[in-house]
Design an enzyme around this catalytic site. Structure first.
Site, PDB file in Angstrom:
ATOM      1  N   TYR A  55      -2.179  -6.884  -2.703  1.00 47.65           N
ATOM      2  CA  TYR A  55      -2.292  -8.175  -3.375  1.00 47.65           C
ATOM      3  C   TYR A  55      -3.264  -8.176  -4.543  1.00 47.65           C
ATOM      4  O   TYR A  55      -3.040  -8.872  -5.523  1.00 47.65           O
ATOM      5  CB  TYR A  55      -2.734  -9.248  -2.371  1.00 47.65           C
ATOM      6  CG  TYR A  55      -1.688  -9.574  -1.327  1.00 47.65           C
ATOM      7  CD1 TYR A  55      -0.771 -10.595  -1.537  1.00 47.65           C
ATOM      8  CD2 TYR A  55      -1.612  -8.855  -0.144  1.00 47.65           C
ATOM      9  CE1 TYR A  55       0.195 -10.909  -0.591  1.00 47.65           C
ATOM     10  CE2 TYR A  55      -0.645  -9.150   0.810  1.00 47.65           C
ATOM     11  CZ  TYR A  55       0.258 -10.178   0.591  1.00 47.65           C
ATOM     12  OH  TYR A  55       1.224 -10.467   1.524  1.00 47.65           O
ATOM     13  N   ARG A 106      12.592  -8.597   6.016  1.00 50.02           N
ATOM     14  CA  ARG A 106      11.614  -8.035   6.936  1.00 50.02           C
ATOM     15  C   ARG A 106      11.040  -9.161   7.805  1.00 50.02           C
ATOM     16  O   ARG A 106      10.477 -10.123   7.281  1.00 50.02           O
ATOM     17  CB  ARG A 106      10.477  -7.361   6.151  1.00 50.02           C
ATOM     18  CG  ARG A 106       9.402  -6.799   7.065  1.00 50.02           C
ATOM     19  CD  ARG A 106       8.118  -6.475   6.339  1.00 50.02           C
ATOM     20  NE  ARG A 106       7.050  -6.318   7.328  1.00 50.02           N
ATOM     21  CZ  ARG A 106       5.765  -6.506   7.092  1.00 50.02           C
ATOM     22  NH1 ARG A 106       5.349  -6.852   5.896  1.00 50.02           N
ATOM     23  NH2 ARG A 106       4.883  -6.353   8.050  1.00 50.02           N
ATOM     24  N   GLU A 126       4.720  -5.991   1.197  1.00 52.16           N
ATOM     25  CA  GLU A 126       4.177  -7.315   0.904  1.00 52.16           C
ATOM     26  C   GLU A 126       3.515  -7.299  -0.463  1.00 52.16           C
ATOM     27  O   GLU A 126       2.779  -6.367  -0.799  1.00 52.16           O
ATOM     28  CB  GLU A 126       3.125  -7.761   1.942  1.00 52.16           C
ATOM     29  CG  GLU A 126       3.670  -8.145   3.296  1.00 52.16           C
ATOM     30  CD  GLU A 126       2.590  -8.699   4.217  1.00 52.16           C
ATOM     31  OE1 GLU A 126       1.570  -9.225   3.715  1.00 52.16           O
ATOM     32  OE2 GLU A 126       2.764  -8.589   5.442  1.00 52.16           O
ATOM     33  N   HIS A 150       3.163  -7.557  14.676  1.00 51.12           N
ATOM     34  CA  HIS A 150       2.503  -8.215  13.557  1.00 51.12           C
ATOM     35  C   HIS A 150       1.444  -9.167  14.107  1.00 51.12           C
ATOM     36  O   HIS A 150       1.572 -10.399  14.008  1.00 51.12           O
ATOM     37  CB  HIS A 150       3.527  -8.962  12.699  1.00 51.12           C
ATOM     38  CG  HIS A 150       3.042  -9.332  11.335  1.00 51.12           C
ATOM     39  ND1 HIS A 150       3.744  -9.029  10.179  1.00 51.12           N
ATOM     40  CD2 HIS A 150       1.923  -9.972  10.920  1.00 51.12           C
ATOM     41  CE1 HIS A 150       3.085  -9.484   9.124  1.00 51.12           C
ATOM     42  NE2 HIS A 150       1.969 -10.065   9.555  1.00 51.12           N
ATOM     43  N   ASN A 192       1.222  -2.818   1.763  1.00 45.23           N
ATOM     44  CA  ASN A 192       0.998  -4.228   1.419  1.00 45.23           C
ATOM     45  C   ASN A 192      -0.153  -4.298   0.427  1.00 45.23           C
ATOM     46  O   ASN A 192      -1.230  -3.754   0.697  1.00 45.23           O
ATOM     47  CB  ASN A 192       0.635  -5.051   2.655  1.00 45.23           C
ATOM     48  CG  ASN A 192       1.751  -5.121   3.681  1.00 45.23           C
ATOM     49  OD1 ASN A 192       2.851  -4.635   3.457  1.00 45.23           O
ATOM     50  ND2 ASN A 192       1.463  -5.729   4.815  1.00 45.23           N
ATOM     51  N   GLN A 221       4.001 -16.710  12.287  1.00 44.93           N
ATOM     52  CA  GLN A 221       3.836 -17.546  11.109  1.00 44.93           C
ATOM     53  C   GLN A 221       5.024 -18.475  10.850  1.00 44.93           C
ATOM     54  O   GLN A 221       4.875 -19.471  10.148  1.00 44.93           O
ATOM     55  CB  GLN A 221       3.591 -16.675   9.877  1.00 44.93           C
ATOM     56  CG  GLN A 221       2.283 -15.913   9.940  1.00 44.93           C
ATOM     57  CD  GLN A 221       2.049 -15.049   8.722  1.00 44.93           C
ATOM     58  OE1 GLN A 221       2.415 -13.894   8.697  1.00 44.93           O
ATOM     59  NE2 GLN A 221       1.439 -15.622   7.693  1.00 44.93           N
ATOM     60  N   ASN A 262       1.967  -3.799  11.429  1.00 43.70           N
ATOM     61  CA  ASN A 262       1.615  -4.390  10.146  1.00 43.70           C
ATOM     62  C   ASN A 262       0.104  -4.417  10.004  1.00 43.70           C
ATOM     63  O   ASN A 262      -0.609  -5.005  10.825  1.00 43.70           O
ATOM     64  CB  ASN A 262       2.151  -5.822  10.046  1.00 43.70           C
ATOM     65  CG  ASN A 262       1.741  -6.486   8.739  1.00 43.70           C
ATOM     66  OD1 ASN A 262       2.314  -6.226   7.687  1.00 43.70           O
ATOM     67  ND2 ASN A 262       0.728  -7.351   8.792  1.00 43.70           N
ATOM     68  N   GLU A 263      -0.401  -3.768   8.985  1.00 48.94           N
ATOM     69  CA  GLU A 263      -1.806  -3.823   8.568  1.00 48.94           C
ATOM     70  C   GLU A 263      -2.805  -3.538   9.687  1.00 48.94           C
ATOM     71  O   GLU A 263      -3.578  -4.415  10.097  1.00 48.94           O
ATOM     72  CB  GLU A 263      -2.106  -5.183   7.924  1.00 48.94           C
ATOM     73  CG  GLU A 263      -1.270  -5.450   6.685  1.00 48.94           C
ATOM     74  CD  GLU A 263      -1.630  -6.753   5.979  1.00 48.94           C
ATOM     75  OE1 GLU A 263      -2.408  -7.547   6.554  1.00 48.94           O
ATOM     76  OE2 GLU A 263      -1.144  -6.979   4.863  1.00 48.94           O
ATOM     77  N   ASP A 310       2.348 -23.588  16.540  1.00 50.37           N
ATOM     78  CA  ASP A 310       3.193 -24.074  17.634  1.00 50.37           C
ATOM     79  C   ASP A 310       4.608 -24.395  17.163  1.00 50.37           C
ATOM     80  O   ASP A 310       5.580 -24.141  17.880  1.00 50.37           O
ATOM     81  CB  ASP A 310       2.579 -25.321  18.263  1.00 50.37           C
ATOM     82  CG  ASP A 310       1.326 -25.023  19.070  1.00 50.37           C
ATOM     83  OD1 ASP A 310       0.897 -23.852  19.106  1.00 50.37           O
ATOM     84  OD2 ASP A 310       0.770 -25.971  19.671  1.00 50.37           O
TER      85      ASP A 310
END
Length: 492
Positions: free
Chosen positions: A332, A98, A400, A143, A330, A41, A187-188, A73
């Site tokens: 939200y 992190r 998160e 991740h 994590n 990311q 992660n997740e 990219d």
């Protein structure tokens, strides 16, 4: 306007406009604060040096699945601008950062027989610069960016992936473990398997729900346990670190207090958080009985000779239990859950059909740029208590929590989100939840997977039209900075 003046202005705005008069609450000294990113990311440099292709390189380059047809990219160009990132971390005053390791940046072919010295050097520099800035590195080993060559072999549906992943983890422990003392294996995993193998939302977009997602989860659980035991047996005695992973979930609130709706809510929790949480954190281990019974029942109705959910041996159950030094979370948002008015047999094979509940939200809940993310702070408190009650009060690290908007520097809605959710965090701690760290997602705007750059979660604004990817603090950055400086927050 000079950068220092921008910071001063935003700090004034954050403290004078966006706070609410009321009781000031203090965070205990036992909790630390950080921010998070992920390699694909933010790093960019997708083909620099000898870095290999990963599944997100392939997915973004060969499909039209990204909302704005963008890719990672270049992203935030953190590969070349990590020192500016560290300046931002210092400006915020965080305790830790992190980030994740790109598998193909250090193992270009996916296998451990060939290492990239340039890739190793990049992460060594990042880790050393963080430590020099007195910021603790928290490193996610995986991740979502699987090497494409390993995906060509079946990816996480291939049982051999547990061995390939452990080889990768070993390289990371040996290269960085003398300085990194906080590790996350994955992660997740729910997103990796449900959205990537069961659906088409995330790479590799297999669209084989109800089969491939369970195979993925089974393999991934074994990979996690192997990496944990490798670290525990070989590296912990000399490196003295900690290792776990981070699971994601909405909180699923029963739509009513009827037994049927309460059953539906618990089933939803077990299918999402419990799928990976129960084998590791429960006293009995293994998949939860709710998950096993539902998938077995549906498989039988659909004519399968055995459950589509693979089984663990008794030895594997024991091997998996306890393989985390903390509960990484994590979170939200929240939704309501109810039992369907009529339960129908279905020949449709899918994870959601196995789950067999209805989810919905209150239209009065404030929304965000993401359709699925509603602002429901009380759900965060309830979730933390659900974990405490279900898994014998583990140490919880929130890795998160954050809010997406379109592209706002004066991001009042994000500030309100953090104010509500961090108050809910304090409420849960007062309830007895053992939360030791809180992580804001994200340090800066970045490539948000299938949503590309259309959704912004950052505390810092990134100008993706500028070749230098200029970073500018938002009002929320100064708000978060003020909380970390004073360790206080206004009551919501």
């Amino acid at each position: 306007m000079a950068f220092a003046n921008v910071v001063a202005l935003l700090c004034f705005l954050a403290t004078s406009i966006f706070t609410v008069e009321g009781e000031v609450r203090r965070f205990p000294d036992t909790i630390s604060f950080g921010v998070a990113t992920a390699s694909y990311q933010v790093e960019g440099a997708w083909n620099v040096s000898d870095k290999g292709e990963n599944i997100w390189d392939r997915f973004t380059h060969t499909t039209d699945s990204i909302r704005d047809r963008s890719n990672g990219d270049v992203a935030c160009d953190s590969y070349n601008q990590h020192r500016r990132d560290i300046e931002m971390l210092k400006e915020l005053g965080v305790d830790y950062y992190r980030f994740s390791i790109s598998w193909t940046r250090i193992l270009p072919d996916g296998f451990s027989n060939r290492l990239s010295q340039d890739g190793i050097a990049y992460y060594n520099t990042l880790i050393n610069d963080l430590l020099e800035a007195n910021i603790t590195p928290y490193v996610t080993i995986y991740h979502w960016d699987l090497p494409q060559r390993l995906q060509d072999l079946g990816g996480w549906a291939n049982p051999m992936m547990a061995d390939y992943y452990t080889d990768f983890a070993k390289v990371a422990f040996e290269a960085f473990g003398d300085r990194v003392k906080h590790w996350l294996t994955f992660n997740e995993p729910w997103v990796i398997c449900y959205q990537g193998y069961g659906m088409i939302e995330k790479a590799p977009a297999l669209d084989m729900s109800g089969i491939a997602d369970y195979l993925c989860g089974h393999s991934l659980l074994k990979a996690h346990a192997k990496a944990y035991h490798l670290y525990d047996d070989v590296y912990r005695p000399t490196q003295n670190g900690r290792i776990g992973w981070t699971l994601n979930t909405n909180y699923h609130e029963a739509a009513s207090q009827s037994p049927a709706d309460r059953e539906a809510a618990e089933r939803a929790m077990q299918f999402e958080l419990g799928w990976f949480g129960h084998p590791v954190f429960s006293s009995e281990g293994d998949y939860s009985q709710i998950l096993k019974d539902r998938v077995n029942q549906k498989s039988s109705e659909q004519g399968y000779p055995r459950s589509r959910l693979p089984e663990f041996t008794s030895e594997e159950v024991a091997y998996l239990k306890g393989t985390c030094d903390f509960f990484g979370l994590n979170h939200y948002s929240t939704n309501f859950v109810r039992m369907p008015t009529m339960a129908l047999k279905s020949s449709k094979v899918s994870f959601d059909d196995d789950l067999g509940v209805e989810k919905f939200v209150d239209p009065a809940w404030p929304g965000s740029e993401a359709d699925w993310l509603k602002v429901v702070p009380w759900g965060f408190r309830n979730l933390l208590n659900w974990i405490r009650n279900s898994y014998n009060s583990p140490e919880i690290i929130v890795f998160e929590n954050g809010f997406p908007d379109r592209d706002d520097k004066d991001d009042v809605d994000r500030i309100n989100y953090y104010n509500g959710y961090m108050n809910a965090l304090l409420d849960a701690m007062e309830d007895g939840c053992n939360v030791t760290a809180y992580t804001a997602w994200s340090l800066m705007d970045n490539f948000e997977w299938s949503d590309g750059y259309t959704q912004r979660y950052g505390l810092y604004h990134v100008d993706f039209n500028d070749p230098m990817r200029t970073r500018t603090p938002k009002a929320s950055a100064m708000y978060y900075k003020s909380i970390l400086e004073t360790r206080t927050i206004e009551r919501d």
